[in-house]
Motif scaffolding. Structure first.
Motif, PDB file in Angstrom:
ATOM      1  N   SER A   1      44.302  46.751 -63.367  1.00 17.79           N
ATOM      2  CA  SER A   1      43.527  47.840 -62.759  1.00 17.79           C
ATOM      3  C   SER A   1      43.591  49.118 -63.584  1.00 17.79           C
TER       4      SER A   1
ATOM      5  N   SER B   1      35.289  44.449 -51.204  1.00 20.01           N
ATOM      6  CA  SER B   1      35.964  45.617 -51.785  1.00 20.01           C
ATOM      7  C   SER B   1      36.371  46.611 -50.712  1.00 20.01           C
ATOM      8  N   ILE B   2      35.471  46.834 -49.726  1.00 23.35           N
ATOM      9  CA  ILE B   2      35.785  47.782 -48.646  1.00 23.35           C
ATOM     10  C   ILE B   2      36.946  47.238 -47.794  1.00 23.35           C
TER      11      ILE B   2
ATOM     12  N   ALA C   1      40.083  47.717 -49.681  1.00 21.23           N
ATOM     13  CA  ALA C   1      40.518  49.126 -49.667  1.00 21.23           C
ATOM     14  C   ALA C   1      41.187  49.468 -48.342  1.00 21.23           C
TER      15      ALA C   1
ATOM     16  N   LEU D   1      44.603  48.057 -48.169  1.00 22.66           N
ATOM     17  CA  LEU D   1      45.522  48.830 -49.013  1.00 22.66           C
ATOM     18  C   LEU D   1      45.911  50.159 -48.368  1.00 22.66           C
ATOM     19  N   PHE D   2      44.947  50.802 -47.680  1.00 22.62           N
ATOM     20  CA  PHE D   2      45.273  52.057 -46.977  1.00 22.62           C
ATOM     21  C   PHE D   2      46.302  51.785 -45.880  1.00 22.62           C
TER      22      PHE D   2
ATOM     23  N   ALA E   1      43.281  51.679 -53.846  1.00 21.53           N
ATOM     24  CA  ALA E   1      42.456  51.688 -52.637  1.00 21.53           C
ATOM     25  C   ALA E   1      41.208  52.548 -52.844  1.00 21.53           C
ATOM     26  N   ILE E   2      41.384  53.722 -53.468  1.00 24.64           N
ATOM     27  CA  ILE E   2      40.234  54.612 -53.710  1.00 24.64           C
ATOM     28  C   ILE E   2      39.255  53.948 -54.688  1.00 24.64           C
ATOM     29  N   GLN E   3      39.835  53.318 -55.731  1.00 27.24           N
ATOM     30  CA  GLN E   3      39.001  52.601 -56.719  1.00 27.24           C
ATOM     31  C   GLN E   3      38.144  51.534 -56.023  1.00 27.24           C
ATOM     32  N   MET E   4      38.780  50.781 -55.128  1.00 28.79           N
ATOM     33  CA  MET E   4      38.094  49.693 -54.421  1.00 28.79           C
ATOM     34  C   MET E   4      37.041  50.228 -53.458  1.00 28.79           C
ATOM     35  N   LEU E   5      37.384  51.326 -52.774  1.00 27.03           N
ATOM     36  CA  LEU E   5      36.452  51.929 -51.816  1.00 27.03           C
ATOM     37  C   LEU E   5      35.201  52.410 -52.545  1.00 27.03           C
TER      38      LEU E   5
ATOM     39  N   LYS F   1      34.089  51.263 -55.365  1.00 21.70           N
ATOM     40  CA  LYS F   1      33.384  50.062 -55.826  1.00 21.70           C
ATOM     41  C   LYS F   1      32.516  49.487 -54.703  1.00 21.70           C
TER      42      LYS F   1
END
Lengths: 277, 110
Positions: free
Chosen positions: A27, A101-102, A105, A108-109, A268-272, A274
């Motif tokens: 990542s 992805s959401i 995220a 992960l949060f 998590a922010i990266q995935m959100l 995306k």
């Protein structure tokens, strides 16, 4: 020269964070290679995998000598995770990547929140009061030498079926999204099975090396590995894990958890993004 | 388990230091040769002879090959150790893992 330094520096970051957090580092590497160096995604993934192996192979021997790697547990979890990752790669075809992805995220949060509420606990210190040599009877139970406390810490692996289930889901998600499962395996081992964070990260680091190797061989045989970039990054990784990581030897479990939360939030922010963009 | 851990540890240590040394040698050769990094098609069987003739690209390639194969070699070494120690349950587990990883790798390639 600037490119050389950026590659070397990203290698050093992976070399430090890989053994410290039990993650692969894909990542971090893949966005740098694709966004900054404009390298095709397949070459970036292949080069990232080589870097992950370098990070794992350089850290595993010293972790083994300290008793931090739980090989039995690593092998058992890896078998389950790898099977689920294969299933996940098939599921990708039928599911929307943005939705996954959401979901990823959000999970992960939640994990970050669980860690924040749990971060004040020093695993090694608590285990010292809880178990001694005579309690280590289970097949996956183990002990390690804690350099900060300068004593042996004994731990028992509990609720393994739940950790296996979470690792399976992690494998499924990593198969679907093409990222490593370290960010899920470490919390599962630590929060559910009560494996001290240092042992959990070391075991996860051993596991990501095995996973990355299988993928890297295939990519290498297909000619995707960029020899020049890989070599520079390997140099950085080895320097990072051998020289800089030594400074983190005496880091406390609570601090390690806080660093892990920061990394989880970053992913998590990266995935959100995306999923939303 | 101690023997398996030791064999794995030795393989990892040797491969790390060997690839690091090869990368350093290749970089020195690269600097001496005039800073031109040209990708050349080298057959895997010819890597050693190319390395000895001063082809730095072959030396870099050898370093990467050693590194990416080391986890797989360590798994095989663990499998052999477990078989020799007659620990069939662990042998089966490692064998299963090798099979799953191979399936996964080839599916990815497909």
């Amino acid at each position: 020269m600037t490119e050389f330094l950026i590659l070397m520096f990203s290698g050093v970051i992976v070399g430090v964070l890989g053994p410290l957090l039990g993650i692969g580092g894909g990542s971090i590497i893949i966005p740098i290679l694709t966004l900054y160096f404009k390298i095709p995604i397949h070459t970036a993934i292949a080069t990232g995998l080589v870097t992950i192996i370098a990070s794992s192979t350089s850290a595993v021997p010293s972790n083994i000598s300290k008793g931090l790697v739980n090989i039995k547990l690593g092998l058992a979890l890896e078998t389950f995770t790898a099977t689920c990752a294969i299933l996940g790669s098939f599921l990708t075809m039928s599911l929307n990547e943005k939705i996954i992805s959401i979901i990823f995220a959000v999970v992960l949060f939640i994990t970050s929140f669980l860690y924040l509420t749990n971060s004040k606990k020093d695993d090694a210190f608590e285990l010292l009061r809880k178990y001694n040599k005579n309690d280590i009877k289970g097949i996956f139970d183990k002990y390690y030498f804690d350099e900060r406390l300068e004593t042996y810490v004994y731990y028992k692996v509990i609720k393994l079926h739940w950790t296996m289930l979470v690792s399976g889901i992690a494998g499924l998600m990593s198969g679907m999204l093409g990222i490593g499962g370290g960010i899920f395996k470490v919390p599962a081992m630590n929060i559910i099975s009560k494996i001290p964070i240092k042992a959990a990260t070391a075991t996860s680091n051993f596991m990501v090396g095995l996973t990355a190797s299988a993928g890297a061989i295939v990519f290498f045989m297909s000619g995707y590995v960029d020899v020049k970039i890989s070599s520079i990054m390997i140099l950085g990784v080895i320097i990072g894990s051998k020289l800089i990581a030594k400074r983190f030897k005496k880091v406390s479990d609570t601090r390690l958890k806080k660093i892990f939360v920061l990394f989880l939030l970053f992913i998590a922010i990266q995935m959100l993004l995306k999923g939303l963009v | 388990m101690k023997r398996a851990e030791k064999s794995m540890s030795v393989i990892y240590r040797v491969s790390t230091w060997l690839s690091l040394s090869l990368i350093i040698i290749a970089t020195i050769e690269f600097i001496i040769s005039g800073h031109t990094f040209l990708k050349k098609e080298i057959k895997t069987v010819n890597i050693i002879s190319e390395m000895l003739s001063g082809n730095y690209y072959a030396t870099y390639l050898a370093a990467i090959i050693i590194l990416i194969f080391s986890p797989v070699i360590s798994l095989f070494s663990m499998l052999i150790t477990f078989i020799l120690e007659r620990k069939w349950r662990y042998s089966l587990l490692v064998f299963l893992l090798i099979v799953i990883m191979s399936i996964g790798a080839f599916l990815k390639n497909g």
